[in-house]
Design an enzyme around this catalytic site. Structure first.
Site, PDB file in Angstrom:
ATOM      1  N   ARG A   1       0.858  -1.198   0.000  1.00 51.02           N
ATOM      2  CA  ARG A   1       0.000   0.000   0.000  1.00 51.02           C
ATOM      3  C   ARG A   1       0.884   1.234   0.000  1.00 51.02           C
ATOM      4  O   ARG A   1       1.972   1.223   0.591  1.00 51.02           O
ATOM      5  CB  ARG A   1      -0.874   0.056   1.245  1.00 51.02           C
ATOM      6  CG  ARG A   1      -1.754  -1.117   1.355  1.00 51.02           C
ATOM      7  CD  ARG A   1      -3.140  -0.771   1.844  1.00 51.02           C
ATOM      8  NE  ARG A   1      -3.958  -1.958   1.687  1.00 51.02           N
ATOM      9  CZ  ARG A   1      -4.779  -2.156   0.689  1.00 51.02           C
ATOM     10  NH1 ARG A   1      -4.943  -1.252  -0.247  1.00 51.02           N
ATOM     11  NH2 ARG A   1      -5.460  -3.280   0.593  1.00 51.02           N
ATOM     12  N   ILE A   2       0.367   2.259  -0.653  1.00 53.88           N
ATOM     13  CA  ILE A   2       1.086   3.532  -0.611  1.00 53.88           C
ATOM     14  C   ILE A   2       0.948   4.079   0.801  1.00 53.88           C
ATOM     15  O   ILE A   2      -0.157   4.149   1.352  1.00 53.88           O
ATOM     16  CB  ILE A   2       0.518   4.498  -1.666  1.00 53.88           C
ATOM     17  CG1 ILE A   2       0.857   3.958  -3.058  1.00 53.88           C
ATOM     18  CG2 ILE A   2       1.066   5.902  -1.467  1.00 53.88           C
ATOM     19  CD1 ILE A   2       0.212   4.689  -4.200  1.00 53.88           C
TER      20      ILE A   2
ATOM     21  N   ASN B   1      12.606   1.763   1.415  1.00 47.41           N
ATOM     22  CA  ASN B   1      11.809   0.772   0.687  1.00 47.41           C
ATOM     23  C   ASN B   1      12.744  -0.032  -0.210  1.00 47.41           C
ATOM     24  O   ASN B   1      13.753   0.476  -0.684  1.00 47.41           O
ATOM     25  CB  ASN B   1      10.772   1.500  -0.184  1.00 47.41           C
ATOM     26  CG  ASN B   1       9.901   0.556  -0.999  1.00 47.41           C
ATOM     27  OD1 ASN B   1       9.434  -0.469  -0.495  1.00 47.41           O
ATOM     28  ND2 ASN B   1       9.669   0.886  -2.260  1.00 47.41           N
TER      29      ASN B   1
ATOM     30  N   HIS C   1      12.692  -2.110  -3.794  1.00 47.76           N
ATOM     31  CA  HIS C   1      11.851  -2.168  -4.998  1.00 47.76           C
ATOM     32  C   HIS C   1      12.536  -3.032  -6.059  1.00 47.76           C
ATOM     33  O   HIS C   1      13.748  -2.896  -6.278  1.00 47.76           O
ATOM     34  CB  HIS C   1      11.634  -0.742  -5.522  1.00 47.76           C
ATOM     35  CG  HIS C   1      10.769  -0.695  -6.739  1.00 47.76           C
ATOM     36  ND1 HIS C   1       9.392  -0.777  -6.683  1.00 47.76           N
ATOM     37  CD2 HIS C   1      11.085  -0.612  -8.056  1.00 47.76           C
ATOM     38  CE1 HIS C   1       8.901  -0.727  -7.906  1.00 47.76           C
ATOM     39  NE2 HIS C   1       9.902  -0.634  -8.766  1.00 47.76           N
TER      40      HIS C   1
ATOM     41  N   ASP D   1       9.612   8.956   0.151  1.00 54.63           N
ATOM     42  CA  ASP D   1       8.978  10.262   0.354  1.00 54.63           C
ATOM     43  C   ASP D   1       7.566  10.189  -0.210  1.00 54.63           C
ATOM     44  O   ASP D   1       7.072   9.095  -0.476  1.00 54.63           O
ATOM     45  CB  ASP D   1       9.842  11.408  -0.215  1.00 54.63           C
ATOM     46  CG  ASP D   1      10.051  11.300  -1.716  1.00 54.63           C
ATOM     47  OD1 ASP D   1       9.281  10.581  -2.377  1.00 54.63           O
ATOM     48  OD2 ASP D   1      10.981  11.941  -2.234  1.00 54.63           O
TER      49      ASP D   1
ATOM     50  N   ASP E   1       7.880   5.419  -5.196  1.00 55.76           N
ATOM     51  CA  ASP E   1       9.139   4.824  -5.659  1.00 55.76           C
ATOM     52  C   ASP E   1      10.091   5.853  -6.267  1.00 55.76           C
ATOM     53  O   ASP E   1      10.854   5.536  -7.191  1.00 55.76           O
ATOM     54  CB  ASP E   1       8.868   3.700  -6.686  1.00 55.76           C
ATOM     55  CG  ASP E   1       8.062   2.551  -6.077  1.00 55.76           C
ATOM     56  OD1 ASP E   1       8.200   2.305  -4.868  1.00 55.76           O
ATOM     57  OD2 ASP E   1       7.296   1.911  -6.818  1.00 55.76           O
TER      58      ASP E   1
HETATM   59  C1  GRF Z   1      10.042  -7.508  -3.109  1.00 59.22           C
HETATM   60  O1  GRF Z   1      10.444  -7.933  -4.356  1.00 59.22           O
HETATM   61  C2  GRF Z   1      10.142  -6.014  -2.993  1.00 59.22           C
HETATM   62  O2  GRF Z   1      11.056  -5.457  -3.858  1.00 59.22           O
HETATM   63  C3  GRF Z   1       8.772  -5.535  -3.393  1.00 59.22           C
HETATM   64  O3  GRF Z   1       7.910  -6.505  -2.892  1.00 59.22           O
HETATM   65  C4  GRF Z   1       8.575  -7.769  -2.860  1.00 59.22           C
HETATM   66  C5  GRF Z   1       8.333  -8.347  -1.500  1.00 59.22           C
HETATM   67  O4  GRF Z   1       8.777  -9.671  -1.428  1.00 59.22           O
HETATM   68  N1  GRF Z   1       8.520  -4.220  -2.879  1.00 59.22           N
HETATM   69  P1  GRF Z   1       8.809 -10.435  -0.062  1.00 59.22           P
HETATM   70  O5  GRF Z   1       7.415 -10.335   0.547  1.00 59.22           O
HETATM   71  O6  GRF Z   1       9.835  -9.803   0.805  1.00 59.22           O
HETATM   72  O7  GRF Z   1       9.156 -11.829  -0.442  1.00 59.22           O
END
Ligand code: GRF
Length: 222
Positions: free
Chosen positions: A95-96, A111, A113, A145, A149
């Site tokens: 969620r944002i 975060n 990503h 922020d 992303d």
């Molecule tokens: C990861 O790939 C992360 O980059 C993204 O969500 C995924 C979460 O994976 N934001 P997990 O739940 O830690 O296996």
């Protein structure tokens, strides 16, 4: 030098492989942190089960729909604040995160990503990378922020994208990189090697070799 571990609260909605990797890194002495709590928006999140199985405090802040969003944002902040973390870690939180949490913990939320940002922000990063035919993708740890992303990038790691990849196979290749990068960044924050307030990015000196996007860090073909 004795390093005091920093308290982190992890927000996760999904399978929790990054949570597991962080917890393993802490137990293995590779990351000077303590997971003060794991917070999820989904009661069925495997991450919560994993956390409970490891004896970590868990919190559920269920999302009750858009109309309830302002209240949920405050509830999320209050839940995190109870555990007084030095750092909030989004590890697959789907969620944002709203303004209250972002402003209260400004520059203390990170975060992970699954793309080399600024390419492919959002929830479909791996699918979009495959669709566009990029040859290199990877993962990014960045400061959160109010933009999605798009906060300052702390560290990245790269993997190749193969012609036969689909979103899932690419994500499966990226995850192990995330599992190293995230604990590494948290450890660097704990040891003072990396400062988030203000973000100090004085070049490769503050970034571990393996976190640099460089040919040596690319996965080799078998
Ligand atoms: C990861 O790939 C992360 O980059 C993204 O969500 C995924 C979460 O994976 N934001 P997990 O739940 O830690 O296996």
């Amino acid at each position: 030098m004795t390093v005091s571990p920093i308290d982190v609260v992890v927000l996760a909605s999904g399978r929790g492989s990054n949570l597991r990797a962080l917890s393993d890194a802490i137990d293995g002495g590779r990351c000077h942190a303590r997971i003060a709590a794991v917070v999820s928006d989904r009661a069925s999140a495997p991450a919560l089960e994993l956390a409970a199985g490891r004896g970590l405090a868990t919190e559920l802040v269920p999302f009750r729909g858009r109309a309830e969003r302002p209240r949920w944002d405050v509830e999320l902040l209050e839940t995190v604040r109870k555990h007084d973390p030095a750092l909030v870690v989004l590890a697959g939180f789907m969620r944002i995160v709203g303004t209250p949490l972002i402003q209260y913990y400004a520059r203390h939320i990170i975060n992970v990503h699954p793309s080399l940002l600024p390419a492919f922000p959002g929830a479909h990063a791996c699918a979009e990378a495959v669709e566009r035919g990029v040859r290199i993708s990877g993962c990014t740890v960045h400061v959160v922020d109010e933009r999605v992303d798009a906060g300052p990038i702390i560290a990245q790691a790269a993997v190749p994208v193969h012609p036969q990849d689909d979103a899932e196979s690419l994500h499966d290749r990226i995850r192990p990189r995330e599992h190293r990068l995230l604990p590494d960044v948290i450890d660097r924050i704990a040891t003072g090697d990396l400062s988030l307030s203000p973000l100090r990015l004085d070049g490769p000196v503050s970034i571990p070799d393996e976190a640099l996007v460089s040919p040596s860090f690319l996965e080799r073909e078998p």
